[in-house]
Design a protein around this motif. Structure first.
Motif, PDB file in Angstrom:
ATOM      1  N   LYS A 155      16.099  45.811   8.369  1.00  9.08           N
ATOM      2  CA  LYS A 155      16.766  44.759   7.609  1.00  9.08           C
ATOM      3  C   LYS A 155      18.254  44.869   7.870  1.00  9.08           C
ATOM      4  CE  LYS A 155      13.404  44.555   3.804  1.00  9.08           C
ATOM      5  NZ  LYS A 155      13.172  44.840   2.370  1.00  9.08           N
ATOM      6  N   ILE A 156      18.912  43.725   7.853  1.00  9.81           N
ATOM      7  CA  ILE A 156      20.367  43.682   7.943  1.00  9.81           C
ATOM      8  C   ILE A 156      20.922  43.266   6.594  1.00  9.81           C
ATOM      9  CG2 ILE A 156      22.294  42.332   8.895  1.00  9.81           C
ATOM     10  CD1 ILE A 156      20.807  42.355  11.579  1.00  9.81           C
ATOM     11  N   TYR A 175      21.526  35.703  14.558  1.00 16.04           N
ATOM     12  CA  TYR A 175      21.412  37.011  15.219  1.00 16.04           C
ATOM     13  C   TYR A 175      20.171  37.745  14.708  1.00 16.04           C
ATOM     14  CZ  TYR A 175      22.300  41.903  16.336  1.00 16.04           C
ATOM     15  OH  TYR A 175      22.160  43.197  16.784  1.00 16.04           O
ATOM     16  N   ALA A 176      19.982  37.768  13.390  1.00 12.29           N
ATOM     17  CA  ALA A 176      18.832  38.457  12.812  1.00 12.29           C
ATOM     18  C   ALA A 176      17.529  37.731  13.115  1.00 12.29           C
ATOM     19  CB  ALA A 176      19.023  38.584  11.295  1.00 12.29           C
ATOM     20  N   ILE A 181      14.500  40.190  12.568  1.00 18.75           N
ATOM     21  CA  ILE A 181      14.980  41.146  11.570  1.00 18.75           C
ATOM     22  C   ILE A 181      15.300  40.371  10.297  1.00 18.75           C
ATOM     23  CG2 ILE A 181      16.750  42.843  11.004  1.00 18.75           C
ATOM     24  CD1 ILE A 181      17.274  43.141  14.017  1.00 18.75           C
ATOM     25  N   ILE A 183      17.360  39.369   7.276  1.00 19.00           N
ATOM     26  CA  ILE A 183      18.742  39.514   6.832  1.00 19.00           C
ATOM     27  C   ILE A 183      18.811  39.225   5.346  1.00 19.00           C
ATOM     28  CG2 ILE A 183      19.403  37.113   7.390  1.00 19.00           C
ATOM     29  CD1 ILE A 183      22.182  38.293   8.208  1.00 19.00           C
TER      30      ILE A 183
END
Length: 323
Positions: A155-156, A175-176, A181, A183
């Motif tokens: 996770k971001i 980006y995520a 991923i 976010i």
């Protein structure tokens, strides 16, 4: 099983293993000297391990290792491996700024770590320097790629700040999303150690920006945790952590242990339990007692208030409690 006085099951503990950090983020401790902390005050990880064994035996199912920056601890992989050896079922999660992750990902995987949350507040090198006082973007992005290589659940975490990174919400989202991923955008949490000029965006404002590019709805299956989840039409999910909302605390299942032996039943509530003596003793009965006392002391709701006066802003440092 641990239950607080409001009927919430407590099955998650966040453990700070150090106050030290190699970043000085604007929302955390921008003016704290890099040599401000004495390592001798930390509870040895062997003692923390004994406490966590008691916690696991009482129904704790998830342990998040935090700091400061936990990857500064050279003995961290051994600590994780000992936890994994004690319980194959407990979820072991790490929160990191990612700067040292590229060098650490392999041994963390071998030690038994399940998932990693990585702080990423900008995709622009100069802004990372502005936010963290560290030229760290290249290292952080390399750490993310290395963690993906070892198939960690990732996770971001992004703290959104007006006039600093609020114009990057969609870039960070993309980006995520492109890397699958999750976010989570985090509302800035007021505290006396942060830059007092900071202003954050609230959940509604963040969602309005995302809505300019993506259609989404509130996720039907919400996971118990700090984030409210949203689902895009293609199934991608993202989250918002909004501690100012009235419903934020309703399902809280967490307590926190600091590196120097304080158990905090709530991140933004000053009451805590001094567990240092019990931790140093390794006595199972004493460890059981401080664990139960912390759960009993857990308040119904945090004390965040968007209209709070300056003298009521939290004096508790997030680098102390582990955020």
């Amino acid at each position: 099983m641990l239950k607080d006085t409001f009927g919430r099951k407590i099955d998650y503990i966040r453990v700070s293993v150090t106050k030290q950090c190699n970043f000085r983020c604007q929302y955390c401790m921008p003016n704290t000297p890099f040599d401000a902390f004495d390592k001798d005050e930390y509870i040895p990880l062997d003692n923390v391990l004994e406490f966590l064994k008691v916690a696991i035996d009482n129904g704790i199912k998830k342990i998040r290792i935090t700091g400061g920056e936990p990857l500064l601890r050279k003995d961290l992989p051994d600590f994780i491996a000992a936890l994994r050896n004690y319980s194959k079922e407990v979820q072991l999660v790490l929160t990191t700024n990612g700067f040292l992750l590229q060098k650490s990902a392999k041994i963390l995987k071998e030690s038994g770590l399940d998932r990693i949350n990585i702080s990423l507040d900008s995709l622009k090198p100069e802004r990372i320097v502005q936010i963290s006082k560290k030229d760290g973007l290249e290292n952080v992005l390399a750490g993310i790629q290395e963690a993906l290589k070892y198939n960690f659940g990732l996770k971001i975490n992004t703290v959104v700040m007006k006039g600093i990174n609020s114009d990057e919400i969609l870039d960070l989202f993309d980006y995520a999303k492109h890397r699958n991923i999750t976010i989570r955008f985090i509302e800035f949490m007021e505290n006396i150690h942060a830059n007092h000029n900071l202003l954050g965006l609230k959940e509604k404002e963040i969602l309005e920006i995302i809505k300019t590019k993506y259609d989404f709805e509130t996720a039907k299956d919400q996971i118990i945790g700090p984030a409210k989840l949203y689902s895009c039409k293609d199934g991608y999910q993202f989250g918002i952590i909004a501690p100012h909302n009235d419903d934020f605390c309703q399902t809280c299942n967490r307590i926190r242990l600091t590196a120097d032996g304080i158990i905090c039943p709530c991140l933004y509530y000053q009451d805590s339990v001094d567990a240092k003596e019990a931790l140093l003793s390794k006595n199972p009965q004493k460890l059981q007692s401080v664990l139960e006392q912390a759960v009993y002391n857990k308040p119904e709701k945090n004390q965040w208030d968007t209209t709070m006066e300056a003298d009521k802003i939290s004096a508790r440092a997030f680098y102390h409690t582990g955020g």
